[in-house]
Design a protein around this motif. Structure first.
Motif, PDB file in Angstrom:
ATOM      1  N   ASN A 136       6.076  -6.418   9.641  1.00 30.17           N
ATOM      2  CA  ASN A 136       4.636  -6.625   9.531  1.00 30.17           C
ATOM      3  C   ASN A 136       4.007  -5.593   8.609  1.00 30.17           C
ATOM      4  O   ASN A 136       3.109  -5.920   7.830  1.00 30.17           O
ATOM      5  N   ASN A 137       4.450  -4.343   8.712  1.00 24.53           N
ATOM      6  CA  ASN A 137       3.905  -3.290   7.867  1.00 24.53           C
ATOM      7  C   ASN A 137       4.187  -3.589   6.388  1.00 24.53           C
ATOM      8  O   ASN A 137       3.321  -3.414   5.538  1.00 24.53           O
TER       9      ASN A 137
ATOM     10  N   ILE B 247      -5.521  -9.142  -7.472  1.00 21.97           N
ATOM     11  CA  ILE B 247      -6.455 -10.253  -7.664  1.00 21.97           C
ATOM     12  C   ILE B 247      -7.870  -9.729  -7.885  1.00 21.97           C
ATOM     13  O   ILE B 247      -8.593 -10.198  -8.774  1.00 21.97           O
ATOM     14  N   SER B 248      -8.252  -8.736  -7.111  1.00 21.60           N
ATOM     15  CA  SER B 248      -9.575  -8.141  -7.254  1.00 21.60           C
ATOM     16  C   SER B 248      -9.759  -7.549  -8.642  1.00 21.60           C
ATOM     17  O   SER B 248     -10.801  -7.728  -9.283  1.00 21.60           O
TER      18      SER B 248
ATOM     19  N   GLU C  29       2.203  -5.494   1.113  1.00 24.70           N
ATOM     20  CA  GLU C  29       2.297  -6.457   0.024  1.00 24.70           C
ATOM     21  C   GLU C  29       0.995  -7.236  -0.116  1.00 24.70           C
ATOM     22  O   GLU C  29       0.505  -7.464  -1.226  1.00 24.70           O
ATOM     23  N   ALA C  30       0.413  -7.634   1.010  1.00 24.95           N
ATOM     24  CA  ALA C  30      -0.854  -8.373   0.984  1.00 24.95           C
ATOM     25  C   ALA C  30      -1.964  -7.518   0.385  1.00 24.95           C
ATOM     26  O   ALA C  30      -2.776  -8.003  -0.420  1.00 24.95           O
TER      27      ALA C  30
END
Length: 90
Positions: free
Chosen positions: A3-4, A17-18, A9-10
């Motif tokens: 999860n970390n 993207i920003s 990565e997210a």
């Protein structure tokens, strides 16, 4: 632990993207400022001025347009609104 890694990565993807979006917004804000203060000899000159904006971000930005009030609308992609869609105040 997985999860970390996914969260990191997210966050990186969101940051990428920003950054891309900020670049696009900055480009088109400056482009709009230029269009706003430019003089145009005729309709063809207006449409020609839209060409750089149409080519700047292929596959991301699909159209640019310029409008003067409610009476004049120029679309870089060649779209012309049908007469019924234009509402003019009397």
């Amino acid at each position: 632990m997985a999860n970390n890694g996914l969260q990191q990565e997210a966050k990186k993807n969101a940051s990428d993207i920003s950054g891309m979006m900020e670049g696009i917004v900055s480009y088109y804000n400056a482009y709009a400022d230029t269009l706003q203060v430019s003089d145009y000899a005729d309709d063809a000159a207006i449409l020609k001025s839209l060409e750089p904006g149409m080519k700047a971000y292929p596959g991301v930005v699909s159209d640019v347009y310029l409008a003067f009030g409610k009476d004049y609308f120029y679309d870089g992609g060649g779209w012309v609104p049908d007469e019924g869609s234009l509402r003019r105040s009397e």
